[in-house]
Design an enzyme around this catalytic site. Structure first.
Site, PDB file in Angstrom:
ATOM      1  N   ASN A  98     -56.914 -20.621   1.101  1.00 21.56           N
ATOM      2  CA  ASN A  98     -57.045 -19.827   2.328  1.00 21.56           C
ATOM      3  C   ASN A  98     -58.356 -19.032   2.387  1.00 21.56           C
ATOM      4  OD1 ASN A  98     -54.965 -20.560   3.963  1.00 21.56           O
ATOM      5  ND2 ASN A  98     -53.596 -18.880   3.404  1.00 21.56           N
ATOM      6  N   HIS A 339     -49.303 -20.016  -3.243  1.00 17.89           N
ATOM      7  CA  HIS A 339     -50.569 -19.805  -3.944  1.00 17.89           C
ATOM      8  C   HIS A 339     -51.762 -19.688  -3.005  1.00 17.89           C
ATOM      9  CE1 HIS A 339     -47.695 -22.255  -6.297  1.00 17.89           C
ATOM     10  NE2 HIS A 339     -47.799 -21.207  -7.082  1.00 17.89           N
ATOM     11  N   CYS A 340     -51.557 -19.053  -1.856  1.00 21.57           N
ATOM     12  CA  CYS A 340     -52.631 -18.857  -0.865  1.00 21.57           C
ATOM     13  C   CYS A 340     -53.255 -20.170  -0.426  1.00 21.57           C
ATOM     14  CB  CYS A 340     -53.750 -17.950  -1.399  1.00 21.57           C
ATOM     15  SG  CYS A 340     -53.213 -16.287  -1.738  1.00 21.57           S
ATOM     16  N   ALA A 341     -52.518 -21.250  -0.537  1.00 22.29           N
ATOM     17  CA  ALA A 341     -53.119 -22.556  -0.204  1.00 22.29           C
ATOM     18  C   ALA A 341     -52.115 -23.448   0.520  1.00 22.29           C
ATOM     19  CB  ALA A 341     -53.640 -23.227  -1.470  1.00 22.29           C
TER      20      ALA A 341
END
Ligand SMILES: Cc1ncc(COP(=O)(O)O)c(C=O)c1O
Lengths: 386, 88
Positions: A98, A339-341
């Site tokens: 992100n 995981h911010c993804a």
């Protein structure tokens, strides 16, 4: 306690890191670039130590082409916001974090065009996969060197050659690979590379930066943050030279003192030795987890093709529940979820539940990995037997 | 006393980088405040023996440290505007 969250931030740090930070706070303390007194100069020498260490680690001849920012996110934002003017096209991999996606979604509303190159089921990509997506308006190519979700490593040398052939700037997100895998910005011809100081470089949180290839003309990249640098104070315009152009504001020298010590530790230990150790631990994790009924491992099955990041799911259990139980019953610290993804999880087919992520580091031991695998076996066994 | 020169730079980051490159090459260098009559770009400059000017310029160019220019410090000017030694 077994810390397996090194992909977020490495821990513990080599003892020299805290020592260097204490020494700076106690004996130096000043801000560099301003004032010109002995302590300000000493602070600038510490910052140069950090630049030199990072330049050596990442294959850059001139340390003044290392720019420090608060983290990798700030470095990625600097490049994305600087190069992607309205109408510009950017090509990215399907495994981006992100820290890339969010600036791009925002820039899209301002008129930039974004193309996501689909990756294989294990997250892998080749330069040939990318080539068909390039357009005459393509200004930038962004590639996550290694996935923070499942460790997939992309062939950045090959991708850099492609970018050069087409005259397109390449930005590599090396948050997960700096200090853990060999990187040669000059040799590979990588224009711009963003790094985290607080992961594989073993520095403290609040450190990171951008490395700029000798061939990249910085006139193309405006400064995102402008302000005081200590240089050319009589001018109201931002300096146009490195590193000052991209380093406005009082820098985090206490952090850079720690970062310099962290990177020196990595250089002394040797990136190749670190990679071997982490690959050994990763291989053991993969082998151990594979034997457990109900556990599914995402990403490449071969430890040689991934950074030290292993994501898995446990049948019938939410990733957050698994992580909570691993911590409460076994003292295993890891990270569940996305995981911010979310883009990477979409590629891997693990939306919306996400995965449990084990990310071993340099200071984890073989015994800890065996204990973590045993803990997953217990948790997964409870899940399958009711 | 040997004739002296100062290397004028754009920023402290360049001054400290220049100091390090030249020290590593075994040259006699000293970080000094920039004499105001010469430049106001950066507060610090690198003082060298004037005879080393050419070699310093080469070394800094090879290392990629940008230099504004190198100025001789004449006795007369030194008399006009004394500058204290500091740093290093
Ligand atoms: C692949 C990737 N890119 C970017 C980032 C952002 O790094 P930072 O936290 O240093 O901003 C991270 C980690 O958080 C990451 O794993």
């Amino acid at each position: 306690m077994i810390y397996l969250d090194n992909a977020a931030t490495s821990w513990p740090k080599p003892p020299g890191v805290a020592d260097a930070m204490v020494r700076f706070l106690r004996d130096v303390g000043a801000s560099p670039g301003r004032s010109g007194h002995a302590l300000a100069n000493e602070a600038e020498r510490i910052r140069l130590d950090a630049r030199e260490a990072v330049a050596e680690l990442l294959g850059l001849r001139n340390p003044l082409r290392v720019v420090f920012t608060a983290n990798a996110t700030a470095a990625l934002n600097l490049v994305l916001h600087g190069l992607l003017t309205p109408g510009a096209h950017v090509v990215i991999s399907g495994m981006e974090h992100n820290a890339v996606m969010r600036p791009l979604r925002s820039l899209e509303t301002g008129g930039a065009a974004v193309t996501i190159v689909p990756c294989g089921a294990d997250g892998a990509l080749t330069a040939a996969d990318i080539e068909e997506y390039l357009r005459p308006t393509t200004r930038l190519l962004v590639v996550n060197h290694a996935s923070n979700v499942c460790g997939t490593v992309q062939p950045v040398g090959e991708i850099a050659a492609l970018a050069r052939r087409h005259g397109i700037a390449l930005l590599v997100d090396a948050a997960q690979t700096g200090g853990c895998r060999p990187i040669d910005v000059t040799g590979d011809g990588i224009d711009l590379l963003a790094f985290s100081g607080h992961k594989g470089l073993l520095g403290p949180t609040g450190t990171g930066g951008l490395v700029i290839h000798e061939d990249f003309d910085i006139d193309r990249l405006p400064a995102l943050i402008q302000g005081g640098t200590g240089s050319r104070s009589e001018h109201e315009r931002q300096p146009d030279f490195l590193p000052d152009k991209y380093e406005a504001g009082t820098p985090n020298i206490v952090g850079l003192a720690g970062l310099a010590a962290g990177v020196r530790f990595v250089l002394e230990r040797g990136v190749e030795a670190i990679r071997r150790h982490e690959q050994d631990l990763t291989g053991r994790l993969l082998a151990g987890l594979r034997e457990i009924a109900g556990v599914r491992i995402l990403g490449p099955q071969d430890a040689g093709q991934r950074a030290a990041v292993v994501s898995f799911t446990v049948a019938g259990r939410a990733s957050s529940d698994v992580a909570y139980e691993l911590e409460q019953r076994f003292g295993v610290l890891c990270r569940p979820g996305l995981h911010c993804a979310p883009l990477a999880h979409r590629t891997l087919g693990t939306l919306p539940g996400g995965t449990v992520r084990f990310a071993p580091g340099l200071f984890n031991t073989v015994e800890q990995i065996a204990a973590a695998v045993d803990a997953v076996r217990e948790v997964a066994g409870a899940a399958t037997h009711g | 006393m040997a004739e002296l020169a100062v290397i004028l730079v754009h920023s402290t980051s360049h001054a400290i980088a220049a100091e390090r490159v030249l020290k590593r090459a075994g040259l006699e260098v000293k970080l000094v405040p920039t004499p105001r009559h010469l430049s106001s770009n950066c507060g610090s400059a690198v003082r060298i023996p004037a005879r080393d000017g050419a070699v310093c310029e080469q070394l800094l160019q090879a290392a990629g440290v940008p230099v504004d220019r190198i100025e001789l410090l004449s006795e007369r000017k030194r008399g006009q505007e004394p500058f204290s030694e500091k740093g290093s």
